[in-house]
Scaffold this active site. Structure first.
Site, mmCIF file in Angstrom:
data_model
loop_
_atom_site.group_PDB
_atom_site.id
_atom_site.type_symbol
_atom_site.label_atom_id
_atom_site.label_comp_id
_atom_site.label_asym_id
_atom_site.label_seq_id
_atom_site.Cartn_x
_atom_site.Cartn_y
_atom_site.Cartn_z
ATOM 1 C CE LYS A 116 -4.286 -2.492 1.717
ATOM 2 N NZ LYS A 116 -5.189 -2.295 3.035
ATOM 3 C CD GLU A 200 -5.032 5.328 4.240
ATOM 4 O OE1 GLU A 200 -4.749 5.086 3.233
ATOM 5 O OE2 GLU A 200 -6.651 5.498 4.359
ATOM 6 C CG HIS A 235 -12.333 -2.839 8.698
ATOM 7 N ND1 HIS A 235 -13.137 -0.835 8.702
ATOM 8 C CD2 HIS A 235 -11.531 -2.826 10.066
ATOM 9 C CE1 HIS A 235 -12.516 -0.810 9.994
ATOM 10 N NE2 HIS A 235 -11.998 -1.397 10.516
ATOM 11 N NE ARG A 292 -8.817 -10.222 -4.501
ATOM 12 C CZ ARG A 292 -9.533 -9.788 -3.750
ATOM 13 N NH1 ARG A 292 -11.175 -9.112 -4.578
ATOM 14 N NH2 ARG A 292 -9.519 -9.158 -2.811
HETATM 15 P P1 ADP Z 1 -7.910 -4.484 3.156
HETATM 16 O O1 ADP Z 1 -7.474 -4.075 1.968
HETATM 17 O O2 ADP Z 1 -7.122 -4.552 4.431
HETATM 18 O O3 ADP Z 1 -9.260 -4.420 3.351
HETATM 19 P P2 ADP Z 1 -8.590 -1.147 2.798
HETATM 20 O O4 ADP Z 1 -7.789 0.192 2.968
HETATM 21 O O5 ADP Z 1 -9.820 -1.034 1.707
HETATM 22 O O6 ADP Z 1 -7.912 -2.801 3.452
HETATM 23 O O7 ADP Z 1 -9.456 -0.725 4.039
HETATM 24 C C1 ADP Z 1 -10.665 -1.457 4.383
HETATM 25 C C2 ADP Z 1 -12.132 -0.536 5.223
HETATM 26 O O8 ADP Z 1 -11.937 0.269 6.196
HETATM 27 C C3 ADP Z 1 -12.653 0.093 3.795
HETATM 28 O O9 ADP Z 1 -13.708 -0.142 2.791
HETATM 29 C C4 ADP Z 1 -13.261 1.357 5.014
HETATM 30 O O10 ADP Z 1 -14.102 1.166 5.141
HETATM 31 C C5 ADP Z 1 -11.759 1.502 6.684
HETATM 32 N N1 ADP Z 1 -10.824 2.719 6.031
HETATM 33 C C6 ADP Z 1 -9.718 2.527 6.043
HETATM 34 N N2 ADP Z 1 -9.163 3.403 5.667
HETATM 35 C C7 ADP Z 1 -9.751 4.278 5.925
HETATM 36 C C8 ADP Z 1 -9.653 5.647 6.309
HETATM 37 N N3 ADP Z 1 -8.171 6.067 5.627
HETATM 38 N N4 ADP Z 1 -10.678 6.818 7.044
HETATM 39 C C9 ADP Z 1 -12.176 5.336 6.783
HETATM 40 N N5 ADP Z 1 -12.031 4.312 6.781
HETATM 41 C C10 ADP Z 1 -11.508 3.804 6.374
#
Ligand code: ADP
Length: 503
Positions: A116, A200, A235, A292
């Site tokens: 990431k 973040e 999540h 994917r």
């Molecule tokens: P993973 O790859 O583990 O699934 P993601 O980066 O896709 O992680 O994030 C999964 C979820 O976490 C997102 O869909 C959101 O609900 C929450 N999330 C991630 N980053 C943030 C952020 N900066 N602010 C608010 N919610 C977040």
């Protein structure tokens, strides 16, 4: 041209891929572990090969075993599905070395997007908006405290190698910074063997909206619009829909263009998904790319009218995309729910076991991608997802009504499933109004938590008590109750007899 595809996966996605193969006149090869001897994907394929013990790290994740079957079966390509080896750059490279086509992107794209921190840097370079935060791993706790203070609380501490919601911590108070960074690091190390974490800004009232992209090997790239995936538990997505209820045409076009730019920045090939986090004002930021096919791909297929697996195979055959961005549009509304073998009334505990009975929903606008059958024993070794139910209708309200009808008709006994919980979601006012974000499930616990509504058993007992009371009164007046049986209409008398027999 590809003539035979090994599907390096199991369950519903293996079958879904094989369906497209069959339509294209391509032979399919299944692989299966000990626990999957009786799995539907094994019966569905043209050929099936045993690859060892049940744990996935001794079967579905062993690159040598998959390559060996590809060679023995004469498969010229491998489709990885999702999960398992689908985002494993080493596997992609190995396929290349062995002269087998990997249906997916290059190792370079997987590696860049899989990390990431690297992806954030790449996206910034491509002018794709990313969530404000750091672009270097956090190594020192004192630095972390300073950086977080500068960004401003609340923040998310996230694993660079993250996935599946693991290695992620929300920090709302300064005193918790150190412990949260440490916790995210150790979870990341345990889950991914890599403890790099970054920071973040936490996006308030977050919506998870993602864009489907398709890119060929000739420089053509298109997007197939968005999927709204904000109904999440821990999540993880629970319900997905397209179009997103909060999207406008203008923002959709802008985000679509950024999604295409993101994919192009890594020379992407095949089907992929660009995930964005979006606030209430429709400010959007790149979250990550999934390199994917996604679990939720069918809603896009239904609304845009494209078979994504066929497109993946055509791209792997080096054909140019024949879909043009300007010809694509969203037709109607589709919703997908994920059915899990888990107990929603017991903290969603996995509930593997034997399926005693299953009635799958049918009818207009209903698609059911599953793999279990009566007598099938769901193994405990893999993800407990049983199936995906996808409903389409011309409007969102009709799609919700259709989903309720389909969930009502969907009967599974033998294992507990998430069906009742999904049904409740469809009735929550915020969902019906399309006004929800990723906090939906926690914000609506009063509608979703079954313990807060009278349980069916309690209702049944109340019914019995009322009926017994009625009989007592009837007897105490020597059969001369206010309503004597003689005065009851024949149908009413019959109905009461049945009720007594049931009791
Ligand atoms: P993973 O790859 O583990 O699934 P993601 O980066 O896709 O992680 O994030 C999964 C979820 O976490 C997102 O869909 C959101 O609900 C929450 N999330 C991630 N980053 C943030 C952020 N900066 N602010 C608010 N919610 C977040």
């Amino acid at each position: 041209m590809i003539k035979k595809i090994l599907v390096a996966n199991r369950g519903e996605i293996a079958i879904r891929v094989m369906r497209s193969c069959r339509e294209m006149g391509i032979k399919s090869v299944a692989v299966f572990s000990e626990a999957d001897r009786t799995s539907m994907h094994v019966r569905f394929a043209d050929e099936a090969y045993f690859i060892g013990p049940s744990p996935s790290n001794e079967s579905y994740l062993v690159i040598d075993k998959i390559i060996d079957v590809a060679k023995r079966s004469g498969a010229d390509a491998i489709h990885p599905g999702y999960g398992f080896l689908s985002e494993n750059a080493e596997f992609t490279e190995r396929c290349k070395e062995e002269g087998i086509i990997f249906i997916g992107p290059s190792a370079h794209a997987i590696n860049t997007m899989g990390d990431k921190i690297t992806a954030r840097k790449k996206m910034q370079k491509a002018s794709v908006p990313v969530v404000p935060g750091t672009t270097e791993p956090i190594t020192d706790l004192d630095d972390a405290v300073e950086t977080i203070k500068k960004i401003g609380l609340p923040v998310m501490v996230k694993a660079s190698a993250g996935g599946g919601g693991k290695g992620m911590r929300l920090v709302t108070e300064e005193k918790n910074i150190r412990s949260s960074v440490n916790a995210a690091k150790s979870e990341a190390k345990a889950s991914f063997g890599d403890d790099a974490v970054y920071i973040e800004k936490y996006i308030d009232s977050p919506h998870h909206i993602e864009f489907q992209v398709l890119c060929d090997n000739h420089g053509n790239a298109i997007h197939l619009f968005e999927r709204e995936c904000s109904v999440q538990r821990r999540h993880q997505k629970v319900v997905e829909e397209t179009p997103s209820p909060i999207m406008t045409d203008k923002v959709r076009m802008e985000m679509g263009a950024h999604a295409v730019a993101a994919a192009k920045a890594v020379n992407y090939s095949g089907a992929g998904t660009i995930e964005f986090i979006v606030d209430d004002d429709l400010n959007y930021y790149f979250l990550e790319m999934n390199t994917r096919l996604q679990v939720e791909h069918p809603i896009t297929e239904r609304v845009v009218g494209v078979d994504l697996v066929k497109e993946q195979i055509k791209i792997a055959n080096n054909l140019p995309l024949d879909l043009k961005q300007e010809d694509l549009f969203q037709n109607g509304h589709a919703i997908e729910v994920r059915i899990y073998a888990e107990d929603p009334d017991n903290n969603f505990m996995p509930n593997p076991g034997k399926i005693k009975h299953i009635t799958e929903p049918l009818g207009l606008g209903v698609r059911h991608d599953g793999y279990v059958y009566e007598g099938y024993e769901i193994p405990m070794h893999y993800d407990p997802m049983i199936s995906k139910l996808i409903c389409w209708a011309p409007t969102r309200n009709e799609a919700i009504d259709r989903m309720k009808r389909a969930l009502y008709a969907y009967k599974i006994t033998g294992v507990k499933t998430s069906i009742p919980f999904l049904h409740r979601i469809m009735d929550v006012p915020a969902f019906k109004e399309g006004k929800y974000n990723t906090h939906f499930i926690q914000d609506n616990s009063k509608y979703l938590d079954s313990t807060k509504e009278p349980k069916q058993k309690v209702k049944d007992v109340a019914c019995i008590a009322a009926f017994v009371d009625y009989l007592n009164k009837y007897e105490s007046t020597n059969g001369k109750s206010t309503e004597s049986s003689q005065s009851l209409k024949p149908w009413k008398q019959y109905g009461r007899k049945i009720s007594i027999n049931r009791l």
